[in-house]
Design a protein around this motif. Structure first.
Motif, PDB file in Angstrom:
ATOM      1  N   ASN A   1      22.728  15.444  39.004  1.00 18.42           N
ATOM      2  CA  ASN A   1      23.455  15.048  37.800  1.00 18.42           C
ATOM      3  C   ASN A   1      23.716  13.536  37.734  1.00 18.42           C
ATOM      4  N   PRO A   2      22.643  12.733  37.786  1.00 15.61           N
ATOM      5  CA  PRO A   2      22.821  11.276  37.790  1.00 15.61           C
ATOM      6  C   PRO A   2      23.208  10.758  36.406  1.00 15.61           C
ATOM      7  N   LYS A   3      23.639   9.523  36.352  1.00 16.74           N
ATOM      8  CA  LYS A   3      23.886   8.897  35.045  1.00 16.74           C
ATOM      9  C   LYS A   3      22.570   8.350  34.485  1.00 16.74           C
ATOM     10  N   ILE A   4      21.772   7.739  35.375  1.00 16.62           N
ATOM     11  CA  ILE A   4      20.541   7.050  34.952  1.00 16.62           C
ATOM     12  C   ILE A   4      19.326   7.615  35.691  1.00 16.62           C
ATOM     13  N   ILE A   5      18.270   7.871  34.942  1.00 12.52           N
ATOM     14  CA  ILE A   5      16.998   8.301  35.536  1.00 12.52           C
ATOM     15  C   ILE A   5      15.971   7.215  35.222  1.00 12.52           C
ATOM     16  N   VAL A   6      15.498   6.550  36.257  1.00 15.85           N
ATOM     17  CA  VAL A   6      14.525   5.478  36.055  1.00 15.85           C
ATOM     18  C   VAL A   6      13.119   6.081  36.153  1.00 15.85           C
ATOM     19  N   CYS A   7      12.368   5.960  35.062  1.00 18.94           N
ATOM     20  CA  CYS A   7      10.987   6.451  35.040  1.00 18.94           C
ATOM     21  C   CYS A   7      10.084   5.319  35.494  1.00 18.94           C
ATOM     22  N   LEU A   8       9.463   5.491  36.643  1.00 20.38           N
ATOM     23  CA  LEU A   8       8.582   4.455  37.182  1.00 20.38           C
ATOM     24  C   LEU A   8       7.153   4.722  36.713  1.00 20.38           C
TER      25      LEU A   8
ATOM     26  N   ASN B   1       6.156  12.281  30.900  1.00 19.08           N
ATOM     27  CA  ASN B   1       6.659  13.624  31.217  1.00 19.08           C
ATOM     28  C   ASN B   1       8.150  13.778  30.966  1.00 19.08           C
ATOM     29  N   LEU B   2       8.901  12.677  31.090  1.00 15.02           N
ATOM     30  CA  LEU B   2      10.364  12.800  30.983  1.00 15.02           C
ATOM     31  C   LEU B   2      10.918  12.323  29.644  1.00 15.02           C
ATOM     32  N   ILE B   3      10.214  11.428  28.952  1.00 10.68           N
ATOM     33  CA  ILE B   3      10.745  10.917  27.679  1.00 10.68           C
ATOM     34  C   ILE B   3       9.960  11.499  26.513  1.00 10.68           C
TER      35      ILE B   3
ATOM     36  N   MET C   1      15.585   5.166  31.791  1.00 10.54           N
ATOM     37  CA  MET C   1      15.096   3.788  31.686  1.00 10.54           C
ATOM     38  C   MET C   1      13.634   3.762  32.114  1.00 10.54           C
ATOM     39  N   PRO C   2      12.723   3.604  31.146  1.00 11.34           N
ATOM     40  CA  PRO C   2      11.308   3.492  31.500  1.00 11.34           C
ATOM     41  C   PRO C   2      10.969   2.065  31.911  1.00 11.34           C
ATOM     42  N   THR C   3      10.367   1.925  33.079  1.00 17.76           N
ATOM     43  CA  THR C   3       9.955   0.598  33.523  1.00 17.76           C
ATOM     44  C   THR C   3       8.604   0.695  34.228  1.00 17.76           C
TER      45      THR C   3
END
Ligand code: URA
Length: 182
Positions: free
Chosen positions: A113-120, A127-129, A151-153
């Motif tokens: 249950n994180p606040k931020i999921i960083v998509c690398l 797949n996630l956005i 956050m996509p990066t």
């Protein structure tokens, strides 16, 4: 509801897709189960497959540096991938492999249950956005979905090959750090 330990046990025996037949180890993911930030890469590479741990090769060393640059330690965050088994020759995971494996990631997200999921990178962001996500055009903006900020990066492997993109990635990481505080 599974515990993380139960989920991992189940995942380590997985044969839902063809990647099971070529893997050395399942790379389930690791880190702080109460993490506020989760990093989600694409899939294990050579070193990850051998060690059974995510982001332990060159890209992983860069990821560690980026995490430290925002004053966190690797042990503060949780790190995993879209697919838990190495695709042969490091090819991109196929759509059906991602679909089979996403069930594990959904449980991991639910448990942490994180606040931020960083998509690398693109595979993670698609797949996630959304499936049409273009990492080069759309990275760097938070996308709120349910309770989570995505956050996509850029993928750290991309940054190793394209030094010029590090500046943008650094902006993204600064925004991630700022979001932690608000
Ligand atoms: N690249 C990824 O996407 N994941 C890893 O775990 C290592 C390299």
């Amino acid at each position: 509801m599974y515990t993380m330990e139960e989920l991992k046990k189940y995942c380590l025996k997985c044969h839902k897709c063809r990647l099971a037949s070529t893997r050395t180890n399942v790379v389930f993911g690791e880190g702080n189960e109460n993490a506020v930030i989760m990093f989600v890469g694409e899939g294990p590479g050579y070193y990850e497959d051998v060690q059974g741990r995510p982001f332990v090769g060159k890209a992983g060393q860069l990821l560690d540096k980026m995490i430290e640059a925002i004053k966190l330690k690797r042990s503060d965050v949780y790190i995993t991938n879209i697919v838990k088994c190495r695709p042969p020759e490091n090819r991109n995971p196929l759509d059906d492999e991602c679909v089979s494996c996403l069930e594990y990631l959904r449980w991991q997200v639910k448990l942490i249950n994180p606040k931020i999921i960083v998509c690398l990178g693109a595979v993670s962001a698609k797949n996630l956005i959304n499936q049409d996500f273009r990492i080069s055009k759309q990275r760097g903006q938070f996308v709120k979905k349910g309770n989570f900020y995505f956050m996509p990066t850029y993928h750290p492997s991309y940054l190793l090959r394209n030094e010029f993109a590090k500046k943008d990635a650094w902006e993204d990481f600064k925004n991630i750090a700022a979001k932690l505080d608000d």
